[in-house]
Enzyme design. Structure first.
Site, PDB file in Angstrom:
ATOM      1  N   CYS A  16       0.821  -1.215   0.000  1.00 18.26           N
ATOM      2  CA  CYS A  16       0.000   0.000   0.000  1.00 18.26           C
ATOM      3  C   CYS A  16       0.851   1.260   0.000  1.00 18.26           C
ATOM      4  O   CYS A  16       0.336   2.349  -0.257  1.00 18.26           O
ATOM      5  CB  CYS A  16      -0.965   0.016   1.175  1.00 18.26           C
ATOM      6  SG  CYS A  16      -0.167   0.229   2.770  1.00 18.26           S
ATOM      7  N   GLU A  67     -19.605 -13.681  21.905  1.00 17.26           N
ATOM      8  CA  GLU A  67     -19.424 -12.464  22.698  1.00 17.26           C
ATOM      9  C   GLU A  67     -18.962 -12.701  24.146  1.00 17.26           C
ATOM     10  O   GLU A  67     -18.187 -11.906  24.681  1.00 17.26           O
ATOM     11  CB  GLU A  67     -20.740 -11.678  22.727  1.00 17.26           C
ATOM     12  CG  GLU A  67     -21.164 -11.189  21.364  1.00 17.26           C
ATOM     13  CD  GLU A  67     -22.563 -10.591  21.393  1.00 17.26           C
ATOM     14  OE1 GLU A  67     -22.678  -9.371  21.309  1.00 17.26           O
ATOM     15  OE2 GLU A  67     -23.540 -11.364  21.514  1.00 17.26           O
ATOM     16  N   GLU A 114     -23.475  -4.745  11.522  1.00 17.62           N
ATOM     17  CA  GLU A 114     -24.850  -5.178  11.796  1.00 17.62           C
ATOM     18  C   GLU A 114     -25.861  -4.174  11.267  1.00 17.62           C
ATOM     19  O   GLU A 114     -26.803  -4.522  10.593  1.00 17.62           O
ATOM     20  CB  GLU A 114     -25.041  -5.396  13.303  1.00 17.62           C
ATOM     21  CG  GLU A 114     -26.439  -5.898  13.650  1.00 17.62           C
ATOM     22  CD  GLU A 114     -26.595  -6.283  15.112  1.00 17.62           C
ATOM     23  OE1 GLU A 114     -25.578  -6.461  15.809  1.00 17.62           O
ATOM     24  OE2 GLU A 114     -27.750  -6.402  15.576  1.00 17.62           O
ATOM     25  N   ARG A 122     -29.059  -4.231  27.477  1.00 18.23           N
ATOM     26  CA  ARG A 122     -28.166  -5.356  27.806  1.00 18.23           C
ATOM     27  C   ARG A 122     -27.194  -4.949  28.917  1.00 18.23           C
ATOM     28  O   ARG A 122     -26.845  -5.763  29.767  1.00 18.23           O
ATOM     29  CB  ARG A 122     -27.421  -5.834  26.565  1.00 18.23           C
ATOM     30  CG  ARG A 122     -26.595  -7.078  26.803  1.00 18.23           C
ATOM     31  CD  ARG A 122     -26.119  -7.702  25.508  1.00 18.23           C
ATOM     32  NE  ARG A 122     -27.125  -8.506  24.866  1.00 18.23           N
ATOM     33  CZ  ARG A 122     -27.304  -9.815  25.075  1.00 18.23           C
ATOM     34  NH1 ARG A 122     -26.538 -10.460  25.932  1.00 18.23           N
ATOM     35  NH2 ARG A 122     -28.241 -10.477  24.434  1.00 18.23           N
TER      36      ARG A 122
END
Ligand SMILES: Cc1cc2nc3c(=O)[nH]c(=O)nc-3n(C[C@H](O)[C@H](O)[C@H](O)COP(=O)(O)OP(=O)(O)OC[C@H]3O[C@@H](n4cnc5c(N)ncnc54)[C@H](O)[C@@H]3O)c2cc1C
Ligand code: FES
Ligand code: FES
Length: 1391
Positions: A128, A1323, A864, A942
């Site tokens: 690169c 997870e 996601e 969560r």
């Protein structure tokens, strides 16, 4: 003959490639020879005519790629080798991960023949950064060139795959090539060589351990015996002494691969250096060359005279050797250098000469070469002469990665004049001599503080060049040391870098000369002259030390707003590093017999130089029962099904899809303001730029401009207002990526700025919250606090995290031309969500949009929902132009636009008894949500569901607030709020222990849940195994012995401290949005017996497809080899949930089981009729009997549905449990830490595939380690993300693996909630890295105790070197007090 060579006079010459794949059109046969003219004269012509505005023509660039000759007649000076390989040659095995030399995904090997030494030189480089023009007469080897699945695998490819060292595979070709280059130079390396070879490679998935283990088999250390070599199992397990083997379990397996399966390495079989290239090189050498492109001309002189003349004629010309600095300026700072001078092959610039005073290096000598020469010199010189050389070598150890060091020149480092150069402080402290030259002659200057005249400026005149640098021998009474402190040890830029040289009057400790040089403390490398002068003539002792420190504190000041931030830390470092030097010199003086005070034994470790330890590891799991059919792979460590293709570069990622004939490229126009009205957009300049086809803005959207994964609270393209830096406003579509990206920079936008809200604290002050505010409450809080003997309050901030999937977001949208049909190739975890949001933006029904996902180069939650931002824009552009449009975000864009893990701030009040039992908890969580809600409410929920971690608290209230800020919307990230929730829990339990003065592990154990207890959200804990994991972890880690050893160590060491922590986790499995807990599968059996399996999940490296094939194989009763998964697509399995929440194996596995059972039932009669027949016989018989051999399956998780209003209903299907114990060592003076050991015990039920599951445990753990100790996103007070690439944002590297790593899957832990009694694993293990954080906190507490400080203290996450150092209050920190908050504008803010 004159061939004018002018910048800017030719049109774009990009070769367009067919959809069938790129063709190396310029390959010519090996027998072709190159006709070359007199380059000298050409160059004269070139320069004479430059600027006249006419002329054409370039030289021919001749190089070889994988043995094939390439003659390039249109070499573009601004084109990198990576672009050439991928776009011109269609060699897509070499990947783009960052474009700044920071990730190693683009690693290839270059080979040159050196006529003067008659040697071949093989070296790894970053494609690169390598200009294609620099490759004349070079052989390039890419991953495709060394082996393939179809042809023959190279052992380097085979071993990384079979050792499970490739998950998503995006880093794999680069790692393969780094290893390959090492083996080409040294077929029998040591482990230290392997580790060094990987300094420039990153992997975000594997946690590195399996890569090292696979490659250990090449080393002289002999590698792992694969569990077969010793009587007691694995050689490495037995060797490291950490793991206590459990003798009563004969089914305990400790090997995930069998090294005996590996093909041997045969160095004689390697691809040879092209003979034609050898003779070309011998015949003429690179010569002088000229290449011209759209904007720049590349001039490669082959003599010093020519170089000097060209520089004289083009004083503004940019000299390029390694291009590791200039390449970054061109790519990221929009610099255009019309004339590039490439002097890399001029003999004088590469010469190394020994003089009476030292060694002179030509300015173009690479750092690798310089290192090799100095190492050799050190071996032969008397030790006292080698002090400066050793200091240079110490800096080189941690200078970038090998790929950079192999090309970067010493002159490039000097001349870049970076204030954080690692070499310049040594050169300055040592008083190196530089020879500067122009056409008229040369001058020699000493490097001192007058050499650098300002930020990135030197005394060189524009026509001058740096010819060489002389590094002196040290004198008999001279001592030199160099230091580099950076966030990460490997491949990182310095926070502060320093070199110090002291010379004594012979036989005494009286200072005759002292030079202390610092980088990172001003706009240039500086000398602490005042302090040095004060210390002249003084004796080297405590008094001098005190004077030095107070004087340095005065002299090395920094403005509190200084760029780079960390002002207090940087100032303290100047003192701390001097102290280290002081101790080192004291020791050396004593060794020389000078009468100085003895270094106290407890201070010795402060002066030790860090040397990495080769990690050792062991993985333990329960083997499948003996006698089980080999065809049933469930429970066996089967290799990832694509691993071999990933290792050979044959695996196709989204951007590897060959270019369509009429394809266009898109680049995004994004906001540079965090909060503003858009006043006007001027695209006129952009639209007139070469290659530009059109611009796309909100009014090009045929359907709806509102979007979002749950609520439509975002725009596809901003129209009137922008609410974060990076907010997508529009796009430019052009014929090439380069043209699109250049044009974007010419779009002018006028804003009317509004006040942004950037931090959580600002949001709290402004009450800027999204609704609802969530609460979970249980028991009686008031009564709980009344019952408590003690009440304690605390707070903690946990920083966010960038996903840093190696493959950035990419979409290719192809209009199908009929009925509004559109096909999209997307790197997304949510095919269905992409489909529905694209359809919405295009204003077509979802049945016109097909989204296809082959694989992703990592996702981690980052793909996601936020992938749809890019996909919808690309689809809108493709729809507008009715042509295929592609966009792969650059790393800096991806980091800027797509958000990451939510930063959290937690405030708690905890009530507890004298015993340490917690009886009441009131905790509030504030998440920095950003400019839209995205998935943030679920993330926050969560966090609340995990607020007590594994601790039983009878009276509890948790509240959660979503802070609306002007940052890019934060989103899902592995753990999805769980880690934030549990991190705060571990903070209060640590505080409880510290305030009682009791061991934290006892307080944790005391508070652990027991089977049958209920969580605050009223879910009863069944099959609870944390206590088993805890006990096993204590015993496997040798916790008690470690604790005793640490106490002893800490008593014996003042400036290094060790710490230990054992941390449990309980992670709820299910989407908390109940409807998402469903999955579908489609299984086709073809008449030849082969099976095509499709399910709703996507493959991002986690091995989902592999596990799903294993499930289908067991249910159908056929070997995995008969089953294939091609891709995930919305036209096969519809309405899929995102591949997330760790539940994809559970959900899709059950759906596949369902479909396969249907098929088994249909085949049953044919099996019964022909019991001795084969699978193929039954399939054929069924087919001829007109039986449907295709079935779809479906699954929904039963009995789910939690209600926040009533605090009832099941939130989770089950929990995955685990415990980890970690030990660390901190350097109290610098804040650096070492991860000494980690032991993890994880309950994953009956593992479907222990290799994949252990891979997930280790990968998640390392990602968590980054989260809690290393990774820091810096935002300016105006909301601009300052860390936008691997150069400034540090994910863990190879060297961050704990020295000892043990992972054990809990045995005999079946459960009944998921497929084949397995458990979700993606997870849950991430949080276990908190054990490292709390071990660090434990070590800091020991350091604070030395200064008489005890009790709870706040430590925010990550525990960066800066935070660790600042928390270790001592005599040095006291001299550098922080500036009063509010009196200055900081460079960055805690968001
Ligand atoms: C991923 C990465 C990691 C890095 N890590 C580090 C690090 O750890 N420590 C550190 O100090 N630096 C680091 N750097 C910076 C860089 O690699 C070094 O400064 C390197 O030495 C530059 O050499 P080069 O040959 O590549 O320079 P080039 O990019 O080719 O040139 C750099 C500059 O020097 C000038 N120049 C070069 N040679 C001459 C000459 N003979 N006469 C006059 N001018 C000349 C050029 O005109 C240009 O302005 C890193 C860079 C990258 C991309
Ligand atoms: S893409 Fe070249 S190093 Fe990252
Ligand atoms: S396997 Fe290394 S980045 Fe995914």
């Amino acid at each position: 003959m004159s061939r004018p060579c002018l910048p800017g006079s030719t049109p774009s010459r990009r070769t367009r490639l067919s959809a069938q794949g790129a063709q190396p059109g310029s390959f010519i046969s090996w027998s072709d020879t190159m006709q070359r003219g007199d380059k000298m004269r050409e160059l004269s012509g070139t320069t004479a005519d430059t600027g006249s505005g006419s002329g054409s023509g370039s030289d021919e660039l001749v190089f070889f790629v994988n043995g094939k000759k390439i003659v390039e007649r249109n070499a573009d000076p601004e084109m990198t080798l990576l672009v050439y390989l991928r776009r011109k040659l269609g060699l897509t095995g070499t990947k783009l991960g960052c474009a700044e030399g920071g990730c190693g995904a683009c690693t290839v090997m270059l080979s040159r023949y050196q006529p003067h030494t008659q040697q071949l030189l093989h070296y790894a480089v970053n494609a690169c950064l390598a200009p294609v023009c620099s490759l004349h007469l070079v052989a390039v080897t890419t991953v495709e060139g060394i082996g393939s699945v179809a042809r023959k695998l190279h052992p380097v490819q085979e071993r990384i795959a079979k050792a499970h060292g490739s998950q998503c595979g995006f880093c794999t070709p680069g790692i393969v090539m780094s290893m390959y280059a090492l083996l080409r130079n040294n077929p029998t390396p040591k482990m230290a060589d392997v580790e060094e070879a990987f300094h420039g490679n990153l992997c975000r998935c594997t946690g590195y351990r399996p890569i090292l283990e696979g490659y250990k088999t090449f080393t002289v250390e002999g590698g792992c015996c694969g569990g077969r070599g010793r009587e007691n199992g694995c050689c490495m397990a037995n060797g490291n002494g950490a793991e206590k083997s459990s003798e009563e379990h004969s089914d305990e397996a400790k090997s995930l691969f069998n090294a005996a399966d590996f093909e041997p390495l045969d160095p004689t079989q390697e691809v040879i250096f092209p003979p034609e290239l050898m003779s070309l090189t011998k015949g003429q050498g690179p010569g002088s060359l000229c290449f011209r492109g759209d904007r720049a001309v590349w001039l490669q002189p082959d003599s010093l005279d020519d170089f000097l003349r060209l520089k004289w004629e083009h004083p503004d010309a940019r000299v390029v050797v390694g291009n590791t600095e200039v390449g970054i300026e061109v790519k990221f700072k929009n610099m255009v250098y019309p004339v590039i001078l490439a002097p890399a092959f001029i003999p004088e610039l590469n010469r190394v000469t020994r003089t009476q005073d030292g060694v002179v290096f030509g300015a173009a000598c690479t750092l690798s070469h310089m290192g090799a020469v100095l190492k050799k010199a050190v071996k032969t010189l008397p030790p006292h002469q080698a002090e400066v050389f050793l200091a240079v070598l110490e800096q080189l150890r941690w200078f970038a990665g090998l790929q950079i060091r192999n090309v970067a020149a010493v002159g490039g480092n000097v001349m870049t004049a970076s204030p954080i150069s690692d070499l310049n402080p040594v050169f300055m402290a040592a008083g190196c001599k530089l020879t500067l030259m122009d056409k008229d002659g040369s001058r020699v200057v000493r490097m001192d503080d007058s050499f650098f005249t300002g930020y990135r400026k030197t005394i060189l005149r524009p026509q001058e060049i740096l010819l060489s640098i002389e590094i002196p021998y040290s004198k008999k009474t001279q001592f030199v040391s160099a230091f580099k402190q950076s966030p990460r040890r490997e491949d990182d830029i310095s926070i502060v870098t320093a070199a110090m040289s002291v010379t004594f009057i012979p036989g005494t400790d009286v200072v005759e000369d002292l030079r202390m040089s610092y980088g990172g403390m001003a706009a240039t490398t500086v000398l602490a002259k005042k302090t040095a002068n004060r210390l002249l003539g003084r004796r080297w002792g405590e008094e001098l030390l005190q004077e030095a420190c107070s004087s340095l504190a005065e002299e090395m000041t920094l403005d509190p707003s200084a760029p780079g931030g960390m002002v207090t830390y940087r100032r303290t470092l100047t003192l701390s590093l001097f102290y280290k030097f002081y101790l080192t010199v004291l020791q050396k003086l004593r060794e020389q017999g000078v009468n100085v005070e003895e270094v106290a034994s407890d201070c010795l470790s402060a002066a030790e130089i860090y040397h990495p330890v080769t990690p050792s590891s062991v993985q333990i799991y329960q083997a499948v029962p003996e006698g089980r059919s080999q065809d049933d792979t469930v429970g066996r460590p089967m290799m990832h099904l694509s691993a071999l293709q990933q290792a050979t570069g044959e695996a196709v990622y989204c951007d590897d899809v060959p270019l369509y004939e009429n394809e266009l490229y898109l680049a995004l126009v994004t906001s540079s303001k965090a909060h503003a009205y858009i006043r006007s957009i001027d695209t006129s300049a952009a639209e007139s730029m070469p290659g530009v086809v059109c611009c796309v803005f909100a009014d090009d959207i045929p359907g709806s401009n509102s979007t979002g994964p749950i609520e439509y609270d975002e725009t596809v393209l901003a129209d009137r207002q922008v609410t974060c830096v990076g907010h997508i406003i529009g796009a430019v579509v052009a014929d090439t990526q380069l043209h699109a990206q250049r044009a974007v920079k010419a779009v002018r936008i006028e804003y009317e700025e509004l006040q942004p809200i950037v931090t959580i604290q600002e949001a709290i002050a402004a009450q800027s919250f999204y609704q609802p505010i969530r609460t979970i409450q249980n028991g009686n809080l008031e009564a709980g606090f009344q019952q408590a003997h003690h009440i304690l309050e605390g707070e903690m901030h946990m920083g966010g995290q960038e996903h840093f999937y190696l493959e950035t977001n990419v979409t290719l949208a192809v209009p199908r031309g009929e009925d509004g049909e559109m096909e999209l190739f997307v790197s997304t975890q949510s095919a269905s969500k992409t489909q529905s949001l694209v359809a919405k933006a295009l204003g077509v029904p979802a049945n016109r949009v097909v989204v296809r996902v082959k694989r992703m180069g990592g996702g981690f939650g980052g793909k996601e929902s936020r992938t749809t931002l890019l996909s919808t824009v690309v689809a809108v552009a493709a729809n507008k132009l009715k042509r295929p449009v592609r966009c792969m975000l650059d790393r800096d864009e991806d980091m800027l636009i797509t958000g990451g893990r939510h930063p959290f701030y937690g405030k708690y009040k905890v009530g507890f008894l004298n015993s340490g039992k917690v009886v009441a908890l009131d905790v509030s969580y504030y998440s920095n949500t950003g400019n839209s809600k995205d998935l943030s409410l679920s993330v926050l929920e969560r966090a609340l569901f995990h607020m007590e971690n594994t601790y039983s608290v009878a009276n509890v209230r948790g509240r959660g607030y979503l802070c609306r800020t002007n940052l890019p919307s934060n989103t899902a990230f592995r753990g999805f709020g769980g880690p934030q929730g549990m991190m705060i829990a571990e903070s209060w339990i640590t505080d409880v222990a510290q305030s009682l003065g009791r061991p934290a592990e006892e307080v944790r154990r005391l508070n652990l849940y027991v089977e049958g207890e209920s969580t605050p959200f009223n879910q009863i804990l069944e099959q609870f195994t944390v206590d088993r994991c805890w006990d096993e972890c204590l015993s496997r880690s040798g916790y008690r012995e470690r604790r005793a050893a640490i106490e002893l160590y800490n008593r014996q060491n003042r400036w290094t401290k060790r710490g230990l922590a054992i941390i449990p986790t309980k992670f709820g499995i299910s989407f908390t949005a109940t409807f998402l807990n469903q999955a579908g599968a489609l299984v086709h059996i073809y008449t030849d017996g082969s099976v095509l399996l499709t399910h709703g999940g996507t493959e991002m490296g986690q091995g989902l497809h592999t596990k799903m094939v294993q499930v289908a194989s067991r249910v159908l009763g056929i070997p995995c080899s008969k089953i294939h998964i091609s891709e995930t697509s919305t036209n096969t399995v519809p309405n899929t949930s995102p591949t997330a929440a760790s539940a994809s194996s559970d959900l899709n596995g059950a759906a596949i089981q369902n479909a396969c059972q249907i098929l088994v039932k249909r085949l049953e009669p044919y099996k019964t009729k022909n019991p001795k027949g084969s699978w193929e016989d039954w399939v054929k018989a069924a087919y001829f009997d007109r039986v449907n051999l295709s079935a779809n399956g479906f699954y929904k998780t039963p009995d789910l549905g939690y209600d926040f209003d009533t605090n009832s209903g099941r939130a989770f299907n089950y929990f995955t449990y685990g415990v980890a114990c970690s030990e660390v060592e901190i350097d109290c003076l610098t804040g650096a830490h070492k991860n000494l050991s980690t032991t993890i015990v994880m309950d994953v039920g009956h593992s479907l595939n222990p290799a994949i599951d252990i891979g997930q445990v280790e990968g998640a753990f390392m990602q968590g380690l980054g989260l809690f100790t290393l990774e820091e996103l810096h935002y300016s007070p105006r909301g601009v993300l300052l860390t936008r690439g691997p150069g400034s944002y540090k994910i863990p590297a190879f060297g961050d693996i704990p020295n000892q790593l043990t992972v054990s899957l809990l045995r005999d832990a079946p459960h009944d909630k998921a497929i084949f009694a397995s458990k979700a694993v993606g997870e849950p293990p991430l949080f276990l890295a908190a054990s490292v954080f709390y071990a660090i906190k434990d070590a800091i507490a020991a350091a604070r105790a030395e200064s008489g400080i005890s009790g709870p203290f706040r430590l925010d996450s990550p525990a960066s070197a800066e935070r660790i150092r600042n928390a270790c209050s001592d005599r040095f920190t006291k001299l550098c007090p922080p500036a009063e908050p509010g009196t200055f504008t900081p460079w960055s803010v805690q968001v």
